[in-house]
Every structure is written in C-alpha cells, then in structure tokens.
Motif scaffolding. Structure first.
Motif, PDB file in Angstrom:
ATOM      1  N   UNK A  39     -43.664 -25.263 -38.055  1.00 26.11           N
ATOM      2  CA  UNK A  39     -42.255 -24.884 -38.030  1.00 26.11           C
ATOM      3  C   UNK A  39     -41.759 -24.860 -39.463  1.00 26.11           C
ATOM      4  N   UNK A  40     -40.987 -23.850 -39.808  1.00 27.43           N
ATOM      5  CA  UNK A  40     -40.380 -23.817 -41.138  1.00 27.43           C
ATOM      6  C   UNK A  40     -38.903 -23.506 -40.989  1.00 27.43           C
ATOM      7  N   UNK A  41     -38.119 -24.195 -41.802  1.00 25.67           N
ATOM      8  CA  UNK A  41     -36.670 -24.044 -41.719  1.00 25.67           C
ATOM      9  C   UNK A  41     -36.031 -24.563 -42.998  1.00 25.67           C
ATOM     10  N   UNK A  42     -34.785 -24.163 -43.255  1.00 20.92           N
ATOM     11  CA  UNK A  42     -34.076 -24.737 -44.404  1.00 20.92           C
ATOM     12  C   UNK A  42     -33.926 -26.248 -44.206  1.00 20.92           C
ATOM     13  N   UNK A  43     -33.906 -26.989 -45.299  1.00 22.22           N
ATOM     14  CA  UNK A  43     -33.787 -28.445 -45.200  1.00 22.22           C
ATOM     15  C   UNK A  43     -32.434 -28.883 -44.637  1.00 22.22           C
ATOM     16  N   UNK A  44     -31.426 -28.024 -44.752  1.00 20.89           N
ATOM     17  CA  UNK A  44     -30.093 -28.286 -44.195  1.00 20.89           C
ATOM     18  C   UNK A  44     -29.393 -26.940 -44.038  1.00 20.89           C
ATOM     19  N   UNK A  45     -28.337 -26.920 -43.271  1.00 23.42           N
ATOM     20  CA  UNK A  45     -27.568 -25.693 -43.090  1.00 23.42           C
ATOM     21  C   UNK A  45     -27.086 -25.198 -44.449  1.00 23.42           C
ATOM     22  N   UNK A  46     -27.312 -23.938 -44.748  1.00 26.00           N
ATOM     23  CA  UNK A  46     -26.952 -23.299 -46.016  1.00 26.00           C
ATOM     24  C   UNK A  46     -27.767 -23.793 -47.207  1.00 26.00           C
ATOM     25  N   UNK A  47     -28.864 -24.488 -46.965  1.00 25.19           N
ATOM     26  CA  UNK A  47     -29.710 -24.936 -48.066  1.00 25.19           C
ATOM     27  C   UNK A  47     -30.626 -23.801 -48.503  1.00 25.19           C
ATOM     28  N   UNK A  48     -30.947 -23.758 -49.783  1.00 28.60           N
ATOM     29  CA  UNK A  48     -31.898 -22.771 -50.286  1.00 28.60           C
ATOM     30  C   UNK A  48     -33.324 -23.316 -50.268  1.00 28.60           C
ATOM     31  N   UNK A  49     -33.468 -24.613 -50.020  1.00 28.23           N
ATOM     32  CA  UNK A  49     -34.797 -25.238 -49.951  1.00 28.23           C
ATOM     33  C   UNK A  49     -35.308 -25.198 -48.516  1.00 28.23           C
ATOM     34  N   UNK A  50     -36.577 -24.867 -48.353  1.00 30.93           N
ATOM     35  CA  UNK A  50     -37.209 -24.808 -47.036  1.00 30.93           C
ATOM     36  C   UNK A  50     -38.260 -25.900 -46.932  1.00 30.93           C
ATOM     37  N   UNK A  51     -38.563 -26.303 -45.689  1.00 32.32           N
ATOM     38  CA  UNK A  51     -39.582 -27.316 -45.434  1.00 32.32           C
ATOM     39  C   UNK A  51     -40.435 -26.864 -44.252  1.00 32.32           C
ATOM     40  N   UNK A  52     -41.629 -27.427 -44.151  1.00 33.96           N
ATOM     41  CA  UNK A  52     -42.515 -27.109 -43.041  1.00 33.96           C
ATOM     42  C   UNK A  52     -42.886 -28.375 -42.287  1.00 33.96           C
ATOM     43  N   UNK A  53     -43.109 -28.203 -40.996  1.00 37.55           N
ATOM     44  CA  UNK A  53     -43.568 -29.295 -40.144  1.00 37.55           C
ATOM     45  C   UNK A  53     -44.794 -28.804 -39.387  1.00 37.55           C
ATOM     46  N   UNK A  54     -45.893 -29.501 -39.506  1.00 39.58           N
ATOM     47  CA  UNK A  54     -47.111 -29.177 -38.773  1.00 39.58           C
ATOM     48  C   UNK A  54     -47.146 -30.050 -37.528  1.00 39.58           C
ATOM     49  N   UNK A  55     -47.204 -29.417 -36.356  1.00 45.43           N
ATOM     50  CA  UNK A  55     -47.190 -30.186 -35.118  1.00 45.43           C
ATOM     51  C   UNK A  55     -48.511 -30.934 -34.934  1.00 45.43           C
TER      52      UNK A  55
END
Length: 102
Positions: A39-55
């Motif tokens: 899963x990949x998503x911004x670290x917070x609403x309106x954030x320019x930084x993204x993070x990933x989560x491996x299930x």
C-alpha cells in the motif's frame, strides 16, 4: 510463455475519501510473486511525502532464485511508482502555492 514482473504486478487506486470528501490517494500494488500487497499513500492529508506498507504473509515462503529476482523486480516497480507519486505531489504542491514550503 515466460512470465515477468510486469505480467504479475497489478496496480489499483483504491476508491476512498477523506473526512472532508477529498481523495486520500491510496494506491495498492498486488505482488504476484509473493501473495502480498504494498500500500502506498501520502503520510498525511495534503502531505507531499509518501510511504509504503508491505502486508504480512500468513506463512514463510520458499522460492527459487528466479522467483526471488521476479519479486525484487516487483518491489522495485512499486518503489519507482511511490517515488514518482511523491515527486508529482511535491511538484503539484509547489505549483499550487498552497503551502509555504514547511
């Protein structure tokens, strides 16, 4: 016919709204060689930084060196996609002038 990582990777944008009705930007990459998802998503609403989560997988996985290389290619593809999304978020943020750069 030989399978490669591009044949097995499936990317989808999850239909999901934030509390104020804006899209939260959740992207899901299904790893065909691992039976898992990233899963990949911004670290917070309106954030320019993204993070990933491996299930997590329900059990250990033993694979050949070739399957491991294919899995590495899938993870590399997911990493490249997340980097691209972060760059596009940063580019949009700079062009919009909505934030002061902090």
């Amino acid at each position: 016919m030989t399978e490669n990582a591009a044949d097995l990777v499936h990317v989808k944008v999850a239909v999901q709204d934030g509390s104020d009705g804006r899209d939260t930007g959740l992207v899901v990459v299904n790893l065909g060689n691992a039976g898992a998802e990233i899963y990949m998503q911004p670290t917070a609403l309106d954030s320019t930084r993204w993070e990933t989560t491996l299930t997590a997988r329900p059990e250990d996985m033993t694979i050949s060196p070739y399957k491991l290389a294919a899995l590495a290619a899938e993870v590399t593809l997911a990493s490249s996609l997340c980097t691209f999304l972060q760059f596009k978020s940063l580019e949009w943020d700079r062009m919009s002038g909505m934030h002061d750069g902090q």
